[in-house]
Design a protein around this motif. Structure first.
Motif, PDB file in Angstrom:
ATOM      1  N   HIS A 215      10.825  -2.409   5.774  1.00 15.34           N
ATOM      2  CA  HIS A 215      10.264  -2.009   7.068  1.00 15.34           C
ATOM      3  C   HIS A 215      10.698  -0.582   7.436  1.00 15.34           C
ATOM      4  CE1 HIS A 215       8.607  -2.437  11.045  1.00 15.34           C
ATOM      5  NE2 HIS A 215       9.766  -2.075  11.555  1.00 15.34           N
ATOM      6  N   GLU A 216      11.945  -0.262   7.197  1.00 16.53           N
ATOM      7  CA  GLU A 216      12.438   1.093   7.487  1.00 16.53           C
ATOM      8  C   GLU A 216      11.666   2.134   6.684  1.00 16.53           C
ATOM      9  OE1 GLU A 216      16.624   0.920   6.666  1.00 16.53           O
ATOM     10  OE2 GLU A 216      17.024  -0.357   8.413  1.00 16.53           O
TER      11      GLU A 216
ATOM     12  N   TRP B 235      16.619 -10.875   3.852  1.00 17.80           N
ATOM     13  CA  TRP B 235      16.440 -10.186   5.127  1.00 17.80           C
ATOM     14  C   TRP B 235      16.818  -8.712   5.024  1.00 17.80           C
ATOM     15  CZ3 TRP B 235      13.786 -10.725   9.317  1.00 17.80           C
ATOM     16  CH2 TRP B 235      14.089  -9.945  10.426  1.00 17.80           C
ATOM     17  N   ASP B 236      17.894  -8.421   4.296  1.00 23.57           N
ATOM     18  CA  ASP B 236      18.303  -7.022   4.102  1.00 23.57           C
ATOM     19  C   ASP B 236      17.190  -6.224   3.422  1.00 23.57           C
ATOM     20  OD1 ASP B 236      20.762  -7.572   5.250  1.00 23.57           O
ATOM     21  OD2 ASP B 236      21.811  -7.759   3.322  1.00 23.57           O
ATOM     22  N   HIS B 237      16.572  -6.807   2.406  1.00 25.32           N
ATOM     23  CA  HIS B 237      15.497  -6.105   1.700  1.00 25.32           C
ATOM     24  C   HIS B 237      14.244  -5.979   2.568  1.00 25.32           C
ATOM     25  CE1 HIS B 237      17.341  -5.300  -2.118  1.00 25.32           C
ATOM     26  NE2 HIS B 237      17.825  -6.537  -2.140  1.00 25.32           N
TER      27      HIS B 237
ATOM     28  N   ARG C 287       9.384   1.017  -0.229  1.00 24.75           N
ATOM     29  CA  ARG C 287       8.927  -0.140   0.561  1.00 24.75           C
ATOM     30  C   ARG C 287       8.469  -1.267  -0.369  1.00 24.75           C
ATOM     31  NH1 ARG C 287       4.142  -2.078   1.548  1.00 24.75           N
ATOM     32  NH2 ARG C 287       3.080  -0.218   0.776  1.00 24.75           N
ATOM     33  N   ARG C 288       7.652  -0.911  -1.340  1.00 29.81           N
ATOM     34  CA  ARG C 288       7.163  -1.920  -2.295  1.00 29.81           C
ATOM     35  C   ARG C 288       8.322  -2.548  -3.071  1.00 29.81           C
ATOM     36  NH1 ARG C 288       1.719  -1.893  -3.486  1.00 29.81           N
ATOM     37  NH2 ARG C 288       0.537  -0.125  -2.691  1.00 29.81           N
ATOM     38  N   PHE C 289       9.248  -1.713  -3.529  1.00 27.95           N
ATOM     39  CA  PHE C 289      10.368  -2.219  -4.313  1.00 27.95           C
ATOM     40  C   PHE C 289      11.210  -3.200  -3.500  1.00 27.95           C
ATOM     41  CE2 PHE C 289      10.482   2.101  -6.720  1.00 27.95           C
ATOM     42  CZ  PHE C 289       9.394   1.731  -7.483  1.00 27.95           C
TER      43      PHE C 289
ATOM     44  N   LYS D  25       8.668   1.733   5.461  1.00 26.54           N
ATOM     45  CA  LYS D  25       7.290   1.761   5.968  1.00 26.54           C
ATOM     46  C   LYS D  25       7.176   2.682   7.171  1.00 26.54           C
ATOM     47  CE  LYS D  25       3.419  -0.972   7.503  1.00 26.54           C
ATOM     48  NZ  LYS D  25       2.804  -2.272   7.537  1.00 26.54           N
ATOM     49  N   LEU D  26       8.140   2.626   8.046  1.00 30.59           N
ATOM     50  CA  LEU D  26       8.113   3.491   9.227  1.00 30.59           C
ATOM     51  C   LEU D  26       8.110   4.968   8.855  1.00 30.59           C
ATOM     52  CD1 LEU D  26      10.503   1.547  11.642  1.00 30.59           C
ATOM     53  CD2 LEU D  26       8.008   1.673  11.717  1.00 30.59           C
ATOM     54  N   LEU D  27       8.724   5.308   7.730  1.00 32.11           N
ATOM     55  CA  LEU D  27       8.747   6.701   7.288  1.00 32.11           C
ATOM     56  C   LEU D  27       7.386   7.188   6.819  1.00 32.11           C
ATOM     57  CD1 LEU D  27      12.120   6.871   5.326  1.00 32.11           C
ATOM     58  CD2 LEU D  27      11.615   7.814   7.587  1.00 32.11           C
ATOM     59  N   THR D  28       6.495   6.256   6.519  1.00 32.68           N
ATOM     60  CA  THR D  28       5.166   6.647   6.017  1.00 32.68           C
ATOM     61  C   THR D  28       4.165   6.824   7.157  1.00 32.68           C
ATOM     62  OG1 THR D  28       4.345   4.370   5.708  1.00 32.68           O
ATOM     63  CG2 THR D  28       5.565   5.363   3.865  1.00 32.68           C
TER      64      THR D  28
END
Length: 155
Positions: free
Chosen positions: A146-147, A139-141, A118-120, A149-152
């Motif tokens: 966000h994807e 936008w892709d990054h 997420r940070r990267f 982040k949702l995993l965390t």
């Protein structure tokens, strides 16, 4: 302790004393870099984060990239090696983290790797959005960040 008490000059002195004793104590180098951002000492902070990024072979300090990006946003000339250093490292690091995550079954390890990814991706979002003005790639990054982040998030 000094940092949390908003005593940033003292914080810088304390972290510098630690680094004088043990130059490879990356926790202290990283914390000193964060302190120096607050003090608007961007060149010194950039050196600290650059040291952490280079010496941290296991990429435990993924937020060192975020610190470096904050410096580059505030004063790009403060970091002699500039965006290329960060972007090139991230482009080689992201696939390694994605591969490591693909082989994980432990939720805690997945969350740790996802947080770093997420940070990267957020760093690459900032680079593409602010530096190159490549809004599609930005936008892709941001979407990938966000994807991850949702995993965390729990459950």
């Amino acid at each position: 302790l000094y940092f949390m008490a908003n005593m940033f000059e003292r914080s810088d002195q304390a972290y510098s004393a630690c680094v004088d004793i043990e130059p490879n104590y990356l926790d202290a180098v990283h914390a000193r870099g964060s302190t120096r951002i607050v003090l608007n000492r961007y060149e010194e902070a950039g050196k600290d984060f650059g040291t952490v990024i280079v010496k941290d072979q296991d990429r435990f300090f993924s937020d060192a990239y975020s610190g470096m990006v904050r410096i580059l946003e505030a004063n790009e000339s403060a970091v002699p090696f500039g965006w290329d250093f960060v972007v090139n490292r991230l482009h080689s690091t992201i696939p390694q983290f994605e591969a490591a995550m693909a082989g994980q079954n432990d939720d805690r390890n997945i969350a740790t790797l996802a947080n770093s990814l997420r940070r990267f991706h957020h760093c690459l979002f900032v680079y593409n959005e602010r530096k190159t003005k490549d809004y599609d790639t930005a936008w892709d990054h941001l979407t990938k960040a966000h994807e991850y982040k949702l995993l965390t998030l729990p459950g």
